[in-house]
Motif scaffolding. Structure first.
Motif, mmCIF file in Angstrom:
data_model
loop_
_atom_site.group_PDB
_atom_site.id
_atom_site.type_symbol
_atom_site.label_atom_id
_atom_site.label_comp_id
_atom_site.label_asym_id
_atom_site.label_seq_id
_atom_site.Cartn_x
_atom_site.Cartn_y
_atom_site.Cartn_z
ATOM 1 N N CYS A 160 9.808 -42.932 35.998
ATOM 2 C CA CYS A 160 10.745 -43.307 35.071
ATOM 3 C C CYS A 160 11.871 -42.127 34.790
ATOM 4 O O CYS A 160 13.171 -42.158 35.089
ATOM 5 C CB CYS A 160 10.266 -43.453 33.665
ATOM 6 S SG CYS A 160 9.321 -45.056 33.354
ATOM 7 N N ASP A 198 16.085 -46.689 29.521
ATOM 8 C CA ASP A 198 15.727 -47.969 29.547
ATOM 9 C C ASP A 198 15.800 -48.846 30.833
ATOM 10 O O ASP A 198 14.800 -49.453 31.213
ATOM 11 C CB ASP A 198 16.450 -48.948 28.564
ATOM 12 C CG ASP A 198 16.255 -48.246 27.044
ATOM 13 O OD1 ASP A 198 15.071 -47.632 26.788
ATOM 14 O OD2 ASP A 198 17.176 -48.408 26.363
ATOM 15 N N VAL A 199 16.825 -48.609 31.583
ATOM 16 C CA VAL A 199 17.030 -49.463 32.850
ATOM 17 C C VAL A 199 16.077 -48.819 33.913
ATOM 18 O O VAL A 199 15.195 -49.534 34.613
ATOM 19 C CB VAL A 199 18.192 -49.124 33.343
ATOM 20 C CG1 VAL A 199 18.526 -49.542 34.878
ATOM 21 C CG2 VAL A 199 19.616 -49.847 32.512
ATOM 22 N N LYS A 248 13.061 -47.314 33.198
ATOM 23 C CA LYS A 248 11.608 -48.021 32.749
ATOM 24 C C LYS A 248 11.581 -49.465 33.137
ATOM 25 O O LYS A 248 10.361 -49.723 33.832
ATOM 26 C CB LYS A 248 11.485 -48.169 31.204
ATOM 27 C CG LYS A 248 11.270 -46.682 30.623
ATOM 28 C CD LYS A 248 11.220 -46.905 29.102
ATOM 29 C CE LYS A 248 10.896 -45.436 28.322
ATOM 30 N NZ LYS A 248 10.793 -45.604 26.843
ATOM 31 N N ASP A 249 12.583 -50.302 33.181
ATOM 32 C CA ASP A 249 12.462 -51.435 33.595
ATOM 33 C C ASP A 249 12.257 -51.652 35.135
ATOM 34 O O ASP A 249 11.518 -52.296 35.779
ATOM 35 C CB ASP A 249 13.831 -52.300 33.459
ATOM 36 C CG ASP A 249 13.754 -52.853 32.116
ATOM 37 O OD1 ASP A 249 12.921 -52.480 31.007
ATOM 38 O OD2 ASP A 249 15.260 -53.081 31.431
ATOM 39 N N GLN A 275 8.760 -50.415 35.896
ATOM 40 C CA GLN A 275 7.742 -51.405 35.609
ATOM 41 C C GLN A 275 7.751 -52.615 36.612
ATOM 42 O O GLN A 275 6.950 -53.243 36.894
ATOM 43 C CB GLN A 275 8.178 -52.029 34.017
ATOM 44 C CG GLN A 275 7.702 -51.035 33.048
ATOM 45 C CD GLN A 275 8.284 -51.421 31.647
ATOM 46 O OE1 GLN A 275 8.791 -52.672 31.539
ATOM 47 N NE2 GLN A 275 7.761 -50.444 30.863
ATOM 48 N N ASP A 276 9.084 -52.963 37.025
ATOM 49 C CA ASP A 276 9.067 -54.200 38.024
ATOM 50 C C ASP A 276 8.407 -53.619 39.161
ATOM 51 O O ASP A 276 7.766 -54.577 39.757
ATOM 52 C CB ASP A 276 10.623 -54.308 38.214
ATOM 53 C CG ASP A 276 11.429 -55.226 37.179
ATOM 54 O OD1 ASP A 276 10.568 -55.663 36.196
ATOM 55 O OD2 ASP A 276 12.619 -55.414 37.019
#
Length: 193
Positions: free
Chosen positions: A32, A43-44, A46-47, A50-51
């Protein structure tokens, strides 16, 4: 986790939950932070990370890692960040064009829209004419033939040609009058102009 070997990768492929959790716990936070260096948005980032982990879990059976897992993860995150940035630039460019058109009050698109709609309506009206009247009208207006030429070609009287063209024009005028009234009402009520 620098010493991950083929056994660990095989465990991931086999769906070993403990191995996957260990991988996630070891690398999630680091990846991250790494992604944020590209995206400038936690936030982006993290996305994106996670993806990536979701994708690894979904495709675990076909997982093909030829480098170390560490290198694989960092490279995958970097690629996803670059794809995100490219997508954002394209989206941004489109939004800028839209803003420019709106801010300049560019009336051309409105005129073109009205022109296209009007042409479409005329086309529909002409195509709804009875076959003989439609043919005569198109010969007159599209092909540019004179009334006598049309009469000679169709083996009918010049008077019949004139009557058919006159009826076609009345029909078009009536159809366009109601259409234009509806358009004007819509433009006013929706504040398009």
């Amino acid at each position: 986790m620098a010493g991950l070997d083929t056994d660990f990768i095989e465990k991931l492929k086999a769906g070993d939950q403990f191995a996957f959790k260990r991988l996630f716990d070891e690398y999630y936070a680091r990846l991250c932070v790494f992604a944020t260096k590209y995206t400038q948005d936690l936030d982006v980032s993290k996305d994106i990370v996670q993806d990536l982990f979701v994708k690894i879990f979904q495709d675990r059976n076909t997982l093909n890692i030829k480098t170390s897992i560490r290198s694989y993860l960092y490279q995958a995150v970097k690629n996803r960040c670059l794809n995100f940035i490219q997508h954002e630039r394209i989206h941004s460019g489109h939004m800028e064009k839209i803003k420019t058109i709106k801010s300049t009050g560019n009336p051309q698109w409105k005129e073109k829209m009205l022109e296209t709609e009007l042409e479409s309506k005329i086309h529909d009206l002409v195509n709804s004419l009875p076959a003989q009247r439609q043919r005569i009208f198109k010969m007159s207006r599209t092909e540019g033939l004179k009334n006598q030429q049309i009469a000679d070609k169709l083996n009918i009287s010049k008077r019949t040609v004139e009557t058919q063209i006159s009826k076609a024009l009345k029909y078009l005028k009536a159809g366009l009058d109601s259409y234009l009234r509806m358009w004007i009402y819509m433009v006013i009520s929706m504040n398009l102009w």
